[in-house]
Design an enzyme around this catalytic site. Structure first.
Site, mmCIF file in Angstrom:
data_model
loop_
_atom_site.group_PDB
_atom_site.id
_atom_site.type_symbol
_atom_site.label_atom_id
_atom_site.label_comp_id
_atom_site.label_asym_id
_atom_site.label_seq_id
_atom_site.Cartn_x
_atom_site.Cartn_y
_atom_site.Cartn_z
ATOM 1 N N HIS A 64 30.160 -81.099 -26.437
ATOM 2 C CA HIS A 64 29.908 -80.909 -25.011
ATOM 3 C C HIS A 64 28.416 -80.673 -24.781
ATOM 4 O O HIS A 64 27.730 -80.078 -25.617
ATOM 5 C CB HIS A 64 30.717 -79.722 -24.492
ATOM 6 C CG HIS A 64 30.680 -79.576 -23.008
ATOM 7 N ND1 HIS A 64 30.945 -80.612 -22.143
ATOM 8 C CD2 HIS A 64 30.391 -78.493 -22.221
ATOM 9 C CE1 HIS A 64 30.838 -80.199 -20.900
ATOM 10 N NE2 HIS A 64 30.499 -78.921 -20.919
ATOM 11 N N HIS A 76 26.542 -78.426 -16.240
ATOM 12 C CA HIS A 76 27.255 -79.352 -17.123
ATOM 13 C C HIS A 76 28.393 -80.007 -16.374
ATOM 14 O O HIS A 76 29.018 -79.405 -15.497
ATOM 15 C CB HIS A 76 27.769 -78.640 -18.386
ATOM 16 C CG HIS A 76 28.675 -77.488 -18.131
ATOM 17 N ND1 HIS A 76 29.897 -77.345 -18.732
ATOM 18 C CD2 HIS A 76 28.545 -76.390 -17.327
ATOM 19 C CE1 HIS A 76 30.475 -76.229 -18.339
ATOM 20 N NE2 HIS A 76 29.675 -75.634 -17.482
ATOM 21 N N CYS A 165 30.135 -85.936 -19.721
ATOM 22 C CA CYS A 165 29.073 -84.922 -19.787
ATOM 23 C C CYS A 165 27.838 -85.428 -20.524
ATOM 24 O O CYS A 165 26.706 -85.032 -20.216
ATOM 25 C CB CYS A 165 29.599 -83.650 -20.447
ATOM 26 S SG CYS A 165 30.133 -83.855 -22.172
#
Length: 234
Positions: A64, A76, A165
């Site tokens: 991530h 994010h 992301c």
């Protein structure tokens, strides 16, 4: 039903992205050979990040990414099903669990949200600007990166493969949205399609479905069409 779907999708992601995962020993090895820094979050000290830094953490199913904005805040892109079910901002702003995330991926509901560094890390160690060593494109100034991220905060179109992301942070930091995880997944899928053993496997599964559920269009057509499609694609 949702629990079963979540469980199956978790296993699928684990199988298809296993080679993408970086184990802790590999991260330590990378640190010894590069100038990339890593840190563990602490509530008692300020994080050693600069505004505009690209942060990277290993989560259960994937890697991530986020952009540090200062004041212990990270922007994010995060899929989340909860905003579809409720408008309670207190619930929505809590840490997104894997179940919420997977169901958000399926529903294609996501947003660029602001979370604390601790919530973003989710207990994992953080790599800082590690992608600078993997991409040939030089990063923009940290302030420009942060401003790009701030402009995108809020609801945003989501696609697991084409707008995730990683696309968000690479757009902010390098000017072009790319995802190495997506590229690796597509390469893995391409290799599976090209492997003719997949054709035999789908034939066997189709025959088993016919034996178990009987001869019907719902079992016969997939048994014929799926192996044929894989054969032609391979």
């Amino acid at each position: 039903m949702l629990d079963l779907l979540t469980f199956l999708l978790e296993k699928l992601f684990l199988l298809t992205n296993f080679h993408v995962f970086r184990k802790s020993w590999l991260v330590l090895k990378t640190m010894l050979s590069t100038t990339t820094t890593t840190t563990t979050c602490s509530n008692t000290t300020a994080p050693p990040f600069r505004r505009g830094d690209l942060l990277e953490v290993q989560r259960t199913l994937f890697v991530h990414f986020g952009i540090y904005l200062g004041d212990n805040k990270v922007a994010h892109l995060m899929p989340d099903i909860l905003p579809v079910w409720t408008s309670d901002q207190k619930l929505i702003t809590t840490v997104v669990t894997n179940k919420r995330l997977i169901l958000g991926c399926i529903y294609k509901n996501a947003s660029v949200r602001l979370d604390s560094v601790e919530d973003f890390a989710y207990g994992a160690s953080i790599l800082v600007n590690h992608m600078d060593h993997r991409l040939k494109t030089p990063p923009m100034s940290n302030e420009e990166v942060a401003k790009r991220a701030e402009k995108l905060v809020g609801a945003i179109p989501y696609s697991l493969l084409w707008n995730n992301c990683e696309h968000f942070v690479t757009y902010c930091r390098y000017g072009t949205p790319v995802s190495q995880q997506t590229e690796k997944f597509c390469n893995c899928l391409k290799m599976a399609i090209q492997d003719q053993r997949c054709v035999l496997l789908t034939v066997l599964l189709g025959v088993m479905s016919i034996v178990c559920f009987g001869l019907a269009p719902s079992t016969t057509l997939p048994t014929i069409l799926i192996p044929f499609t894989l054969w032609m694609a391979g």
